[in-house]
Design a protein around this motif. Structure first.
Motif, PDB file in Angstrom:
ATOM      1  N   ASN A 222       2.138  17.129   3.961  1.00  0.00           N
ATOM      2  CA  ASN A 222       3.379  17.162   4.737  1.00  0.00           C
ATOM      3  C   ASN A 222       4.487  17.900   3.991  1.00  0.00           C
ATOM      4  OD1 ASN A 222       2.169  15.685   6.778  1.00  0.00           O
ATOM      5  ND2 ASN A 222       3.005  13.718   6.105  1.00  0.00           N
ATOM      6  N   ASP A 223       4.464  17.814   2.665  1.00  0.00           N
ATOM      7  CA  ASP A 223       5.483  18.469   1.846  1.00  0.00           C
ATOM      8  C   ASP A 223       5.077  19.889   1.460  1.00  0.00           C
ATOM      9  OD1 ASP A 223       7.112  16.248   1.955  1.00  0.00           O
ATOM     10  OD2 ASP A 223       6.303  15.361   0.128  1.00  0.00           O
ATOM     11  N   ASP A 224       3.960  20.356   2.019  1.00  0.00           N
ATOM     12  CA  ASP A 224       3.518  21.745   1.842  1.00  0.00           C
ATOM     13  C   ASP A 224       3.130  22.064   0.398  1.00  0.00           C
ATOM     14  OD1 ASP A 224       2.903  23.981   3.404  1.00  0.00           O
ATOM     15  OD2 ASP A 224       4.701  25.056   2.775  1.00  0.00           O
ATOM     16  N   VAL A 225       2.725  21.047  -0.346  1.00  0.00           N
ATOM     17  CA  VAL A 225       2.301  21.256  -1.732  1.00  0.00           C
ATOM     18  C   VAL A 225       0.810  21.577  -1.787  1.00  0.00           C
ATOM     19  CG1 VAL A 225       2.082  20.192  -4.018  1.00  0.00           C
ATOM     20  CG2 VAL A 225       4.122  19.779  -2.634  1.00  0.00           C
ATOM     21  N   ILE A 226       0.037  20.939  -0.913  1.00  0.00           N
ATOM     22  CA  ILE A 226      -1.392  21.230  -0.839  1.00  0.00           C
ATOM     23  C   ILE A 226      -1.757  21.563   0.601  1.00  0.00           C
ATOM     24  CG2 ILE A 226      -1.907  19.674  -2.763  1.00  0.00           C
ATOM     25  CD1 ILE A 226      -3.102  17.711  -0.690  1.00  0.00           C
TER      26      ILE A 226
ATOM     27  N   PRO B 271      -8.525   5.014   0.541  1.00  0.00           N
ATOM     28  CA  PRO B 271      -7.476   5.016   1.580  1.00  0.00           C
ATOM     29  C   PRO B 271      -6.076   5.245   1.006  1.00  0.00           C
ATOM     30  CG  PRO B 271      -9.042   3.264   2.012  1.00  0.00           C
ATOM     31  CD  PRO B 271      -9.380   3.815   0.653  1.00  0.00           C
ATOM     32  N   ILE B 272      -5.787   4.648  -0.151  1.00  0.00           N
ATOM     33  CA  ILE B 272      -4.487   4.853  -0.794  1.00  0.00           C
ATOM     34  C   ILE B 272      -4.349   6.312  -1.218  1.00  0.00           C
ATOM     35  CG2 ILE B 272      -3.064   4.287  -2.798  1.00  0.00           C
ATOM     36  CD1 ILE B 272      -3.115   2.093  -0.734  1.00  0.00           C
ATOM     37  N   LEU B 273      -5.406   6.861  -1.798  1.00  0.00           N
ATOM     38  CA  LEU B 273      -5.388   8.261  -2.222  1.00  0.00           C
ATOM     39  C   LEU B 273      -5.172   9.185  -1.030  1.00  0.00           C
ATOM     40  CD1 LEU B 273      -5.862  10.492  -4.361  1.00  0.00           C
ATOM     41  CD2 LEU B 273      -8.298  10.354  -3.781  1.00  0.00           C
ATOM     42  N   ARG B 274      -5.840   8.897   0.079  1.00  0.00           N
ATOM     43  CA  ARG B 274      -5.704   9.754   1.268  1.00  0.00           C
ATOM     44  C   ARG B 274      -4.269   9.757   1.782  1.00  0.00           C
ATOM     45  NH1 ARG B 274     -10.940   7.113   3.373  1.00  0.00           N
ATOM     46  NH2 ARG B 274     -12.566   8.488   2.520  1.00  0.00           N
ATOM     47  N   ARG B 275      -3.620   8.601   1.693  1.00  0.00           N
ATOM     48  CA  ARG B 275      -2.222   8.535   2.139  1.00  0.00           C
ATOM     49  C   ARG B 275      -1.340   9.414   1.256  1.00  0.00           C
ATOM     50  NH1 ARG B 275       0.569   2.775   3.361  1.00  0.00           N
ATOM     51  NH2 ARG B 275      -1.238   2.726   4.741  1.00  0.00           N
ATOM     52  N   ALA B 276      -1.602   9.395  -0.048  1.00  0.00           N
ATOM     53  CA  ALA B 276      -0.832  10.237  -0.971  1.00  0.00           C
ATOM     54  C   ALA B 276      -1.103  11.716  -0.711  1.00  0.00           C
ATOM     55  CB  ALA B 276      -1.181   9.882  -2.414  1.00  0.00           C
ATOM     56  N   LEU B 277      -2.354  12.063  -0.460  1.00  0.00           N
ATOM     57  CA  LEU B 277      -2.702  13.458  -0.169  1.00  0.00           C
ATOM     58  C   LEU B 277      -2.054  13.923   1.134  1.00  0.00           C
ATOM     59  CD1 LEU B 277      -6.497  13.439  -1.143  1.00  0.00           C
ATOM     60  CD2 LEU B 277      -4.617  14.507  -2.410  1.00  0.00           C
ATOM     61  N   LYS B 278      -1.965  13.024   2.098  1.00  0.00           N
ATOM     62  CA  LYS B 278      -1.308  13.369   3.357  1.00  0.00           C
ATOM     63  C   LYS B 278       0.164  13.690   3.124  1.00  0.00           C
ATOM     64  CE  LYS B 278      -0.395  11.676   8.042  1.00  0.00           C
ATOM     65  NZ  LYS B 278      -0.570  10.541   8.996  1.00  0.00           N
TER      66      LYS B 278
ATOM     67  N   ASP C 193       0.825  -1.208   0.000  1.00  0.00           N
ATOM     68  CA  ASP C 193       0.000   0.000   0.000  1.00  0.00           C
ATOM     69  C   ASP C 193       0.857   1.254   0.000  1.00  0.00           C
ATOM     70  OD1 ASP C 193      -2.233  -1.552   0.010  1.00  0.00           O
ATOM     71  OD2 ASP C 193      -2.729  -1.242   2.124  1.00  0.00           O
ATOM     72  N   SER C 194       1.954   1.216   0.757  1.00  0.00           N
ATOM     73  CA  SER C 194       2.845   2.370   0.818  1.00  0.00           C
ATOM     74  C   SER C 194       3.459   2.648  -0.547  1.00  0.00           C
ATOM     75  CB  SER C 194       3.945   2.122   1.857  1.00  0.00           C
ATOM     76  OG  SER C 194       4.817   3.221   1.926  1.00  0.00           O
ATOM     77  N   SER C 195       3.880   1.596  -1.240  1.00  0.00           N
ATOM     78  CA  SER C 195       4.458   1.767  -2.572  1.00  0.00           C
ATOM     79  C   SER C 195       3.430   2.327  -3.543  1.00  0.00           C
ATOM     80  CB  SER C 195       4.988   0.426  -3.095  1.00  0.00           C
ATOM     81  OG  SER C 195       6.024  -0.059  -2.271  1.00  0.00           O
ATOM     82  N   LEU C 196       2.192   1.856  -3.426  1.00  0.00           N
ATOM     83  CA  LEU C 196       1.136   2.332  -4.311  1.00  0.00           C
ATOM     84  C   LEU C 196       0.811   3.793  -4.027  1.00  0.00           C
ATOM     85  CD1 LEU C 196      -0.848   1.738  -6.542  1.00  0.00           C
ATOM     86  CD2 LEU C 196      -2.417   0.765  -4.840  1.00  0.00           C
ATOM     87  N   SER C 197       0.781   4.162  -2.748  1.00  0.00           N
ATOM     88  CA  SER C 197       0.486   5.560  -2.411  1.00  0.00           C
ATOM     89  C   SER C 197       1.607   6.476  -2.900  1.00  0.00           C
ATOM     90  CB  SER C 197       0.277   5.728  -0.904  1.00  0.00           C
ATOM     91  OG  SER C 197       1.482   5.565  -0.187  1.00  0.00           O
ATOM     92  N   ASP C 198       2.852   5.975  -2.893  1.00  0.00           N
ATOM     93  CA  ASP C 198       3.965   6.758  -3.436  1.00  0.00           C
ATOM     94  C   ASP C 198       3.769   7.009  -4.929  1.00  0.00           C
ATOM     95  OD1 ASP C 198       5.252   6.989  -1.033  1.00  0.00           O
ATOM     96  OD2 ASP C 198       6.753   5.444  -1.432  1.00  0.00           O
ATOM     97  N   SER C 199       3.278   5.999  -5.641  1.00  0.00           N
ATOM     98  CA  SER C 199       3.033   6.157  -7.080  1.00  0.00           C
ATOM     99  C   SER C 199       1.939   7.190  -7.331  1.00  0.00           C
ATOM    100  CB  SER C 199       2.632   4.814  -7.699  1.00  0.00           C
ATOM    101  OG  SER C 199       3.681   3.871  -7.595  1.00  0.00           O
ATOM    102  N   VAL C 200       0.889   7.139  -6.515  1.00  0.00           N
ATOM    103  CA  VAL C 200      -0.201   8.112  -6.644  1.00  0.00           C
ATOM    104  C   VAL C 200       0.303   9.513  -6.310  1.00  0.00           C
ATOM    105  CG1 VAL C 200      -2.455   8.805  -5.738  1.00  0.00           C
ATOM    106  CG2 VAL C 200      -1.955   6.387  -6.147  1.00  0.00           C
TER     107      VAL C 200
END
Length: 244
Positions: free
Chosen positions: A62-66, A51-58, A10-17
């Protein structure tokens, strides 16, 4: 499949998203200050679970992009420069950002112990490394090798080989991040690299004074700033959200 392996997947997938969203923002599809599509729309478009999308948005928050506003959704705060996609290897942006987080923790403590334990000879090696970086700025050179020498000298002077071993275990990732940030800095006015160098001097000053807490703080601030500079964007791209 075990829970641990599922979490890693899931972590790898969220990184891709995360990287797909970065590309869409960099390319201007989602403009600065504009609201992102809803989670339902984005998850459908990117073909991932919410849930995967939410992890990517988080990660993007954290990186101050959104930035997220309760009841209103997520908005683009800043648009990284297109050069980020040019200099960063495909699929590496998420890893680069997490590597900076790792470095801030490990090298912050290394700087603390370096300040307390360093010898005069080791201090001279650190001072020599920062002079190498000065020369790179004067000659408009990338300076990645000198940057590596500087940080490695501090880890060695901590007199704890685990700091050096931890850093060496991430060396390819660290070098990728250094190359990215210094290449981006070369695209800016010379004052950008001078600002980065000033951060290096704050670290050295604390080490010279044998002030462990100040060295830790200066190192962590420097690496955190480097992480944020990846997504800084142009001054003209400053978001109105920064002013609210």
């Amino acid at each position: 499949m075990s829970e641990q392996s599922l979490t890693f997947k899931d972590s790898s997938l969220s990184d891709s998203v995360y990287e797909e969203l970065i590309q869409l923002i960099v390319q201007g599809e989602f403009g600065i200050g504009k609201k992102l599509p809803t989670e339902h729309v984005l998850s459908e478009r990117l073909n991932v679970s919410r849930p995967i999308l939410r992890r990517a948005l988080k990660q993007l928050r954290n990186d101050d992009v959104i930035v997220s506003r309760q009841g209103s959704g997520s908005f683009v705060k800043r648009r990284p420069e297109l050069a980020v996609l040019d200099f960063a290897p495909i699929g590496s942006i998420a890893d680069i950002q997490r590597t900076f987080e790792f470095r801030a923790a490990v090298e912050g403590e290394a700087a603390y112990h370096c300040a307390i334990r360093r010898t005069e000879e080791e201090l001279l090696q650190i001072q020599t490394a920062i002079q190498m970086l000065d020369d790179c700025i004067k000659n408009n050179e990338l300076g990645s090798d000198a940057d590596v020498v500087f940080h490695e000298a501090i880890c060695r002077a901590s007199h704890n080989h685990y700091f050096t071993a931890a850093r060496n275990s991430m060396k390819p990732n660290i070098l990728t991040g250094i190359n990215l940030t210094r290449n981006l800095s070369l695209l800016k006015p010379k004052t950008r690299l001078e600002l980065v160098q000033q951060e290096h001097y704050h670290i050295v000053d604390a080490i010279e004074r044998k002030d462990g807490p100040a060295a830790r703080e200066a190192m962590r601030a420097h690496i955190d700033n480097a992480r944020m500079r990846v997504f800084e964007g142009n001054p003209s791209n400053k978001s109105v959200l920064d002013e609210n």
